[in-house]
Write a protein that holds these residues in place. Structure first.
Motif, mmCIF file in Angstrom:
data_model
loop_
_atom_site.group_PDB
_atom_site.id
_atom_site.type_symbol
_atom_site.label_atom_id
_atom_site.label_comp_id
_atom_site.label_asym_id
_atom_site.label_seq_id
_atom_site.Cartn_x
_atom_site.Cartn_y
_atom_site.Cartn_z
ATOM 1 N N LEU A 151 0.821 -1.425 -0.060
ATOM 2 C CA LEU A 151 0.105 0.211 -0.128
ATOM 3 C C LEU A 151 0.927 1.220 0.081
ATOM 4 N N SER A 152 0.078 2.520 -0.562
ATOM 5 C CA SER A 152 1.130 3.710 -0.637
ATOM 6 C C SER A 152 0.986 4.170 0.801
ATOM 7 N N HIS A 153 1.813 5.201 1.128
ATOM 8 C CA HIS A 153 1.976 5.946 2.370
ATOM 9 C C HIS A 153 0.476 6.088 3.167
ATOM 10 N N GLY A 154 -0.222 6.811 2.523
ATOM 11 C CA GLY A 154 -1.452 7.200 2.802
ATOM 12 C C GLY A 154 -2.595 5.923 3.238
ATOM 13 N N ALA A 155 -2.410 4.819 2.240
ATOM 14 C CA ALA A 155 -3.405 3.951 2.311
ATOM 15 C C ALA A 155 -3.098 3.001 3.439
ATOM 16 N N ASN A 156 -1.665 2.874 3.390
ATOM 17 C CA ASN A 156 -1.035 2.007 4.637
ATOM 18 C C ASN A 156 -1.476 2.460 5.924
ATOM 19 N N PHE A 157 -1.337 3.816 6.241
ATOM 20 C CA PHE A 157 -1.804 4.439 7.372
ATOM 21 C C PHE A 157 -3.134 4.068 7.673
ATOM 22 N N LEU A 158 -4.018 4.256 6.807
ATOM 23 C CA LEU A 158 -5.541 4.102 7.092
ATOM 24 C C LEU A 158 -5.797 2.396 7.552
ATOM 25 N N TYR A 159 -4.904 1.579 6.718
ATOM 26 C CA TYR A 159 -4.960 0.221 6.906
ATOM 27 C C TYR A 159 -4.467 0.009 8.258
ATOM 28 N N MET A 160 -3.160 0.352 8.767
ATOM 29 C CA MET A 160 -3.068 0.293 9.983
ATOM 30 C C MET A 160 -3.865 0.833 11.259
ATOM 31 N N LEU A 161 -4.600 1.954 10.707
ATOM 32 C CA LEU A 161 -5.430 2.490 11.842
ATOM 33 C C LEU A 161 -6.792 1.594 12.047
ATOM 34 N N THR A 162 -7.317 1.340 10.812
ATOM 35 C CA THR A 162 -8.513 0.325 10.761
ATOM 36 C C THR A 162 -8.339 -1.004 10.878
ATOM 37 N N GLY A 163 -7.474 -1.740 10.277
ATOM 38 C CA GLY A 163 -7.595 -2.969 9.928
ATOM 39 C C GLY A 163 -8.314 -3.412 8.630
ATOM 40 N N LYS A 164 -8.743 -2.513 7.772
ATOM 41 C CA LYS A 164 -9.357 -2.435 6.676
ATOM 42 C C LYS A 164 -8.485 -1.795 5.448
ATOM 43 N N ILE A 165 -8.512 -2.478 4.273
ATOM 44 C CA ILE A 165 -7.837 -1.865 3.124
ATOM 45 C C ILE A 165 -8.942 -1.054 2.664
ATOM 46 N N PRO A 166 -8.141 0.200 2.577
ATOM 47 C CA PRO A 166 -9.364 1.541 2.083
ATOM 48 C C PRO A 166 -9.629 1.387 0.665
ATOM 49 N N THR A 167 -10.911 2.047 0.248
ATOM 50 C CA THR A 167 -11.281 2.004 -1.113
ATOM 51 C C THR A 167 -10.212 2.771 -1.837
ATOM 52 N N GLU A 168 -10.365 2.680 -3.176
ATOM 53 C CA GLU A 168 -9.366 3.490 -4.041
ATOM 54 C C GLU A 168 -9.693 5.186 -3.784
ATOM 55 N N LEU A 169 -10.724 5.386 -3.613
ATOM 56 C CA LEU A 169 -11.041 7.134 -3.272
ATOM 57 C C LEU A 169 -10.515 7.467 -1.874
ATOM 58 N N GLU A 170 -10.639 6.729 -0.719
ATOM 59 C CA GLU A 170 -10.151 6.692 0.482
ATOM 60 C C GLU A 170 -8.590 6.879 0.527
ATOM 61 N N ALA A 171 -8.089 5.966 -0.261
ATOM 62 C CA ALA A 171 -6.584 6.106 -0.383
ATOM 63 C C ALA A 171 -6.185 7.334 -0.884
ATOM 64 N N GLU A 172 -6.933 7.680 -1.905
ATOM 65 C CA GLU A 172 -6.438 8.919 -2.751
ATOM 66 C C GLU A 172 -6.712 10.186 -1.781
ATOM 67 N N ALA A 173 -7.798 10.124 -1.035
ATOM 68 C CA ALA A 173 -7.949 11.219 -0.043
ATOM 69 C C ALA A 173 -7.035 11.403 0.847
ATOM 70 N N MET A 174 -6.624 10.251 1.545
ATOM 71 C CA MET A 174 -5.349 10.318 2.604
ATOM 72 C C MET A 174 -4.134 10.713 1.913
ATOM 73 N N GLU A 175 -3.767 10.323 0.801
ATOM 74 C CA GLU A 175 -2.578 10.635 0.201
ATOM 75 C C GLU A 175 -2.527 12.192 -0.078
ATOM 76 N N LYS A 176 -3.700 12.632 -0.723
ATOM 77 C CA LYS A 176 -3.819 14.033 -0.926
ATOM 78 C C LYS A 176 -3.736 14.891 0.553
ATOM 79 N N ASP A 177 -4.347 14.362 1.479
ATOM 80 C CA ASP A 177 -4.483 15.115 2.681
ATOM 81 C C ASP A 177 -2.809 15.121 3.132
ATOM 82 N N LEU A 178 -2.075 14.001 3.105
ATOM 83 C CA LEU A 178 -0.737 14.195 3.505
ATOM 84 C C LEU A 178 0.149 15.217 2.736
#
Length: 365
Positions: A151-178
């Motif tokens: 996973l990308s930097h943002g997607a991996n963070f969401l995964y470690m936080l929730t235990g769920k693989i984020p959707t493509e848009l959720e991963a994009e949102a976290m990446e853009k946020d960072l």
């Protein structure tokens, strides 16, 4: 007597090649590249740009990303320390202590060569998301999750936080946020960090200065303030009475106004677009509609009626994005720091490379 400017407003303290802001036209650039163009890159590419000074080519990016992934893990001793924290405190307090603890495990902590600082910068960028996610899980008595190198930097963070693989848009949102959080010239945390670096203190100590300053509600803590405000408003039907009551009492409405920007914060436009797309994917427009209505009322009251500039800043729609990502408000400032650490490191490197200790004078009254 020399003129004293309260809060150093408008004072130019140093030269930098890292970022540029035009507060009148609403322009933000990292290393001469507009934020609108950078927002579609990966966080790793933007982190590399800030720290090394150029957009990485394919080989450079691959090597940089691999180094980050190799250094994401934290050890058992660090996890033991996390489990001792008082989880009634804001998460940034825990992150600050955890980074201080991490310095003790870094054999290059007190080595100040450019190579040692580059190595430490990789470790800091890599471990920030792991620590924040581990802190959150520890607060619920849960074990931290191993980073997912797919996973990308943002997607991996969401995964470690929730235990769920984020959707493509959720991963994009976290990446853009960072990316949008990564750098913003001489904001308070960056200036405090450069003061620490100017004394030739180590990279970890300087970053901890940045964390301590970021915590304040007039800086990084404002994002949590917006999230709390949205909870307080509750529904779109309550927006008008809430906003007008705040204005009558001359109370601050979180997420609006900026010391530098006298127009729309360019980061806020990107966040607003992401928030709207998330509201569609989640089939729940409530948070976005509330935020847009708050913006509409304030625009009417200040820009149209009073002729004053009052626009959303970076914290306003980023808080809406966090709501749709189910990020707890107490994590907001720490997640801001996950993105900002690359900019902080870049400023430390720049300060070390052309240093003079920062020591202004005061006017005695």
């Amino acid at each position: 007597m020399e003129e004293m400017k309260k809060g150093l407003e408008g004072v130019v303290a140093l030269d930098t090649k890292i970022s540029f802001i035009d507060g009148i036209q609403g322009i933000l650039m990292y290393r001469g590249i507009k934020i609108e163009d950078l927002a579609d890159l990966s966080y790793d590419a933007v982190s590399y740009l800030l720290i090394n000074g150029n957009i990485p080519n394919e080989t450079e990016l691959l090597e940089y990303s691999q180094e980050i992934k190799k250094n994401r893990q934290i050890n058992g001793k660090q996890i033991e320390v996390l489990n001792e924290f008082d989880f009634g405190i804001e998460a940034l307090d825990g992150l600050r202590t955890a980074i201080s603890c991490t310095a003790h495990f870094d054999l290059e902590n007190n080595h100040h060569s450019p190579d040692a600082n580059k190595n430490k910068s990789i470790r800091l960028v890599a471990k920030f998301p792991t620590i924040v996610a581990a802190l959150h899980r520890a607060s619920f008595g849960q074990e931290p999750l191993e980073p997912n190198d797919e996973l990308s930097h943002g997607a991996n963070f969401l995964y470690m936080l929730t235990g769920k693989i984020p959707t493509e848009l959720e991963a994009e949102a976290m990446e853009k946020d960072l990316i949008l959080s990564a750098e913003h010239e001489l904001n308070p945390s960056t200036f405090s960090l450069r003061i620490a670096a100017s004394t030739l203190s180590d990279l970890y100590s300087a970053v901890i200065c940045g964390l301590c300053t970021l915590k304040g509600p007039l800086h990084g803590g404002a994002r949590k303030g917006v999230m709390d405000m949205l909870d307080e408003v509750g529904t779109i039907e309550n927006v008008q009475s809430y906003v007008l009551d705040k204005l009558e009492k001359k109370e601050k409405i979180m997420g609006f106004g900026h010391r530098v920007y006298k127009t729309y914060d360019p980061r806020a436009r990107i966040y607003k677009d992401v928030a709207k797309r998330l509201s569609i994917e989640k089939q729940d427009s409530s948070w976005f509609d509330m935020a847009e209505e708050i913006e509409r009322i304030l625009y009417h009251e200040f820009v149209e009626i009073r002729g004053k500039s009052l626009y959303p800043n970076v914290d306003f729609y980023s808080a809406v994005v966090y709501k749709y990502l189910d990020i707890p408000a107490e994590l907001a400032t720490s997640i801001f720091a996950i993105g900002r650490v690359s900019g902080w490191i870049a400023h430390c490197m720049e300060q070390y490379a052309d240093n003079r200790v920062i020591r202004p004078r005061a006017h005695f009254v």
